[in-house]
Enzyme design. Structure first.
Site, PDB file in Angstrom:
ATOM      1  CG  ASP A  42      -1.900   1.206   1.165  1.00 53.49           C
ATOM      2  OD1 ASP A  42      -2.551   1.523   0.183  1.00 53.49           O
ATOM      3  OD2 ASP A  42      -2.045   1.816   2.260  1.00 53.49           O
ATOM      4  CG  ASP A  52      -2.160   7.498   0.269  1.00 52.97           C
ATOM      5  OD1 ASP A  52      -1.394   8.455   0.348  1.00 52.97           O
ATOM      6  OD2 ASP A  52      -3.051   7.326  -0.661  1.00 52.97           O
TER       7      ASP A  52
END
Length: 362
Positions: A26, A28
């Site tokens: 991922d 963010d």
């Protein structure tokens, strides 16, 4: 131990970047927050790549194109090809393309990431609900300056019966100044105005996992994320292992209260966890031991944490922390996870862990 019955973080004698062929990362809250690299991310990813691990960046944020994301990562010191970036915009574009005719018009409520992904699938992005022959509405994160009128445009089309799609439904998104509303909050606005439900592509749902597998070809993937309800649940749904890092949305208390589908395989502070093995959490006479810590679920409904040498047998025989030395707080958290998840079974832990977490500074 099956994924459905996970009651403890797992151990790994190998460094994770050697045990898995591909990290599905991922962005963010894991690699960056508010556009700035998170501590230790750049050097950890570089070392993992040198060690032979393939890196792929899998994000529910549909705002930017893969080219833009790759360029940004390069500016942060993480050389990246656009093909190594997989977005929820790509996943939702494929989902739409499977249900409408080639060349169909799709109303876009979001940013350039959605428009580029739709064109890649042979679809035509448009801006008005009044377009003749409108086949679908797609909604993705459009940044903090997305005009309110765009939500009204979506509602006009959805209320006329146009099929509605969403890249993802993350309610929040981490930034440099803290936690901000995410695309899920914007989706709720349209849902309230229409009473409709969108088809959703992003993590933790299968369309995103399928898109990731198709684009990376990973055989032994490790999902790396900061969110239980997207990254970790997505790994659970895809039946792959996961590493939770504590640099984004999820905090230690939320981790202890995780239901089975939200329990990661491993937990670590940050991306340095890719470069190490993971310690074993062992059952002992009182509870669960990891490193120099022992976690105990008391009859009074409290999770207690003891260091080696403290009362009872807690922690005796532990590894770091004997002789009064403090153990690694992450080992204490891993032991607490085992105690909490075991007590919760297939539910959510209700034991009071406040004092134990305070001891760890977490």
């Amino acid at each position: 131990m099956t994924r459905q019955s996970r009651t403890s973080p797992a151990a790994s004698e190998q460094s994770l970047h050697q045990a898995y062929d591909t990290a599905l990362l991922d962005l963010d809250g894991v690699v960056y927050a508010g556009g700035r690299a998170i501590g230790y991310a750049v050097e950890s990813l570089a070392a993992a790549r040198v060690g032979g691990m393939h890196l792929a960046y899998v994000t529910n944020n549909a705002l930017r194109t893969p080219d833009a994301v790759a360029e940004h990562l390069g500016e942060l010191g993480i050389p990246t090809e656009a093909a190594e970036v997989i977005t929820s915009a790509q996943a939702v574009a494929r989902l739409i393309a499977e249900q409408v005719e080639p060349g169909s018009k799709v109303l876009v409520i979001g940013g350039d990431g959605l428009r580029v992904a739709l064109r890649e699938r042979g679809l035509v992005p448009v801006e008005s609900a009044e377009e003749e022959g409108l086949a679908a509405v797609v909604q993705g994160y459009g940044g903090p300056d997305l005009p309110w009128g765009r939500f009204a445009e979506a509602a006009y089309a959805v209320n006329r019966g146009v099929p509605w799609f969403a890249s993802n439904t993350d309610l929040t998104i981490p930034g440099a100044r803290g936690i901000a509303p995410g695309n899920g909050a914007a989706v709720e606005v349209v849902r309230i105005a229409t009473g409709a439900e969108p088809q959703v592509a992003g993590k933790p749902l299968p369309p995103m996992h399928r898109e990731t597998v198709l684009r990376t070809g990973a055989e032994r993937p490790l999902v790396v994320g900061d969110r239980l309800d997207t990254d970790i649940e997505g790994a659970f749904n895809g039946e792959v292992d996961s590493l939770l890092v504590l640099t984004g949305v999820t905090d230690a208390e939320q981790l202890l209260r995780a239901e089975p589908r939200h329990r990661p395989t491993y937990v670590d502070r940050d991306l340095r966890g890719l470069l190490t093995g993971q310690p074993e959490v062992e059952p002992c006479s009182e509870g669960f031991r990891c490193g120099g810590w022992t976690a105990v679920a008391t009859n009074g409904g409290v999770l207690e944490l003891r260091e080696a040498g403290e009362g009872g047998q807690g922690g005796q025989g532990g590894q770091g922390g004997q002789g009064g030395e403090a153990g690694d707080p992450l080992d204490g958290l891993r032991a607490l996870c085992a105690a909490a998840w075991t007590a919760a079974g297939d539910g959510v832990c209700t034991l009071d862990a406040a004092k134990a977490l305070a001891r760890l500074g977490l």
